[in-house]
Design an enzyme around this catalytic site. Structure first.
Site, mmCIF file in Angstrom:
data_model
loop_
_atom_site.group_PDB
_atom_site.id
_atom_site.type_symbol
_atom_site.label_atom_id
_atom_site.label_comp_id
_atom_site.label_asym_id
_atom_site.label_seq_id
_atom_site.Cartn_x
_atom_site.Cartn_y
_atom_site.Cartn_z
ATOM 1 C CE1 TYR A 157 11.078 2.112 0.918
ATOM 2 C CE2 TYR A 157 9.800 1.525 -1.024
ATOM 3 C CZ TYR A 157 9.892 2.145 0.207
ATOM 4 O OH TYR A 157 8.816 2.800 0.721
ATOM 5 N NE ARG A 177 12.806 4.578 11.837
ATOM 6 C CZ ARG A 177 12.156 4.147 10.763
ATOM 7 N NH1 ARG A 177 11.139 3.320 10.875
ATOM 8 N NH2 ARG A 177 12.537 4.536 9.567
HETATM 9 C C1 LIG Z 1 7.891 2.040 4.218
HETATM 10 C C2 LIG Z 1 6.447 1.799 4.426
HETATM 11 C C3 LIG Z 1 5.507 2.222 3.467
HETATM 12 C C4 LIG Z 1 5.959 2.990 2.260
HETATM 13 O O1 LIG Z 1 5.058 3.072 1.212
HETATM 14 P P1 LIG Z 1 5.567 3.612 -0.197
HETATM 15 O O2 LIG Z 1 4.372 3.632 -1.047
HETATM 16 O O3 LIG Z 1 6.640 2.683 -0.668
HETATM 17 O O4 LIG Z 1 6.153 4.979 0.006
HETATM 18 C C5 LIG Z 1 4.174 1.932 3.726
HETATM 19 N N1 LIG Z 1 3.783 1.264 4.847
HETATM 20 C C6 LIG Z 1 4.693 0.856 5.768
HETATM 21 C C7 LIG Z 1 4.240 0.139 6.993
HETATM 22 C C8 LIG Z 1 6.034 1.119 5.589
HETATM 23 O O5 LIG Z 1 6.930 0.717 6.495
#
Ligand SMILES: *Cc1c(COP(=O)(O)O)cnc(C)c1O
Length: 410
Positions: free
Chosen positions: A234, A383
């Protein structure tokens, strides 16, 4: 006119857009015509216009018309077919090694557990102290669950993990090393192939989290010999809020690795509905339950667009956009006390730039009210996320000018 002030003129930004071969693609995104400045495509990418049609057609035809027959007509294999497309277009991965499913958090749990199990007798998991919260929490939770030790690599908040940092902590006790290719806070781009080699020389399994790099930084998982990678869809893949994550497992590991959420969709014969679990061959064994078919629709449009543009061209524009925002920060924001918290060297930088100032929390709040949308990360970091296909140079200039104005009235 000096170079410093020339870059702050709208004629300069317009000339950059006019010379940008990818500029026409921006019109394919919803909202491209508005004056809103979007600096958060690294957190939630904009939708493509064609995605509206895809979603409506899916309801009318595939879901509404084919009904449960849809499972036999493509949905059942969608995690693997979309996974292969992510692999081909964005990961440098041959088919049969990438699958889509679960949130990043849940998939990360499954993959860290699988990797730990592949290194019996080794008692340590390595991760850096500034990795994304989910990554740190998952690793700590698994260590607690299995009686392992977490070895923390301490990193500067404006930098990231170096080769030497990893060399200093890995050894015969290391089971798994989990790192982000691009640091979510600083935008630091790790030397992925070199660190992969260091980890593997110590006999450990490397897991690369590519959430903040996939779709903006070229990745060559097969060529680099990476063991496992996981990532979000996403962010730069514009799959929409809550779109499922993907995992890559190198073919050489698949048969020996197993994951802990044993559901019917990862079974060798799901419709046998047999008494006990027997994992499927190939990537299907990393699935658990019914795949999020609707969640995999929007990302297919963005993958098609990235395929058309080419990852090398996407990266070239990403570097140009981040360089422009760094130059504008030097020209307009440094005098207000703003400090760059991202590497200056583009070879060490992903697709976003972080600007530090003690007032940034208030600045971001006031910018959102004016349709200028960066995000805020403690401590004092604004950011600037620059999604290469949906961000224009004029947008960068407008946003950076708004940050300056907000700072001077803060
Ligand atoms: C955005 C991000 C997530 C997000 O995890 P979700 O389970 O989709 O909320 C996890 N790790 C990193 C490094 C991210 O950038």
């Amino acid at each position: 006119m000096s170079m410093q002030s020339e870059i702050t003129t709208s004629s300069y930004a317009e000339a950059q857009d006019a010379a940008d071969p990818l500029a026409p693609l921006r019109d394919e995104f919803v909202g491209a015509e508005s004056d809103l400045v979007y600096f958060d495509g690294n957190s939630l990418g904009r939708p493509l216009r064609v995605t509206g049609d895809r979603l409506r057609d899916f309801v009318a035809q595939a879901w509404g018309g084919r009904l449960i027959r849809g499972w036999d007509e493509g949905w059942y294999d969608l995690p693997l077919t979309v996974g292969d497309e992510i692999g081909r277009i964005c990961l440098g991965a041959a088919p049969g090694q990438t699958t889509v499913g679960d949130s990043t958090t849940v998939l990360l749990y499954k993959m860290v557990r699988a990797a730990v199990q592949a290194r019996p007798g080794r008692g340590e998991i390595v991760i850096d102290s500034d990795n994304f919260p989910t990554d740190r929490y998952i690793v700590q939770g698994i260590a607690d669950e299995l009686g392992l030790t977490v070895r923390w690599i301490e990193v500067e908040r404006h930098g990231g993990v170096s080769i030497a940092d990893v060399e200093a902590v890995v050894g015969p006790q290391t089971a798994v090393v989990l790192l982000s290719q691009v640091a979510y806070r600083s935008g630091y781009l790790a030397d992925t192939p070199a660190i992969t080699e260091v980890v593997q020389d110590a006999g450990a399994v490397v897991i690369w989290d590519v959430c903040h790099s996939v779709g903006s930084v070229p990745i060559q998982l097969d060529e680099w010999g990476v063991d496992i990678a996981i990532g979000c869809t996403y962010k730069y893949l514009n799959g929409g809020p809550g779109a499922p994550a993907f995992a890559y497992v190198a073919e050489r590991h698949q048969a020996a690795m197993s994951q802990p959420i044993q559901g019917w969709m990862g079974h060798a014969d799901p419709f046998l509905m047999g008494p006990s679990y027997e994992p499927s061959g190939g990537m299907r064994r990393f699935l658990s339950g019914t795949p999020a078919v609707i969640g995999m629709l929007a990302m297919q449009d963005m993958l098609e667009l990235i395929d058309r543009a080419g990852m090398e061209a996407v990266r070239a524009k990403s570097i140009a956009l981040t360089a422009y925002s760094v130059d504008l920060a030097d020209a307009m924001l440094a005098e207000h006390g703003v400090v760059l918290a991202t590497p200056r060297d583009p070879e060490q930088r992903g697709g976003h730039v972080t600007l530090n100032h003690p007032k940034m929390r208030e600045v971001v709040a006031s910018l959102w009210l004016r349709d200028v949308i960066p995000d805020y990360r403690d401590p004092g970091g604004l950011r600037v996320g620059l999604s290469p296909l949906s961000t224009s140079y004029a947008e960068v200039l407008a946003g950076m000018t708004a940050i300056r104005d907000a700072l001077s009235s803060a």
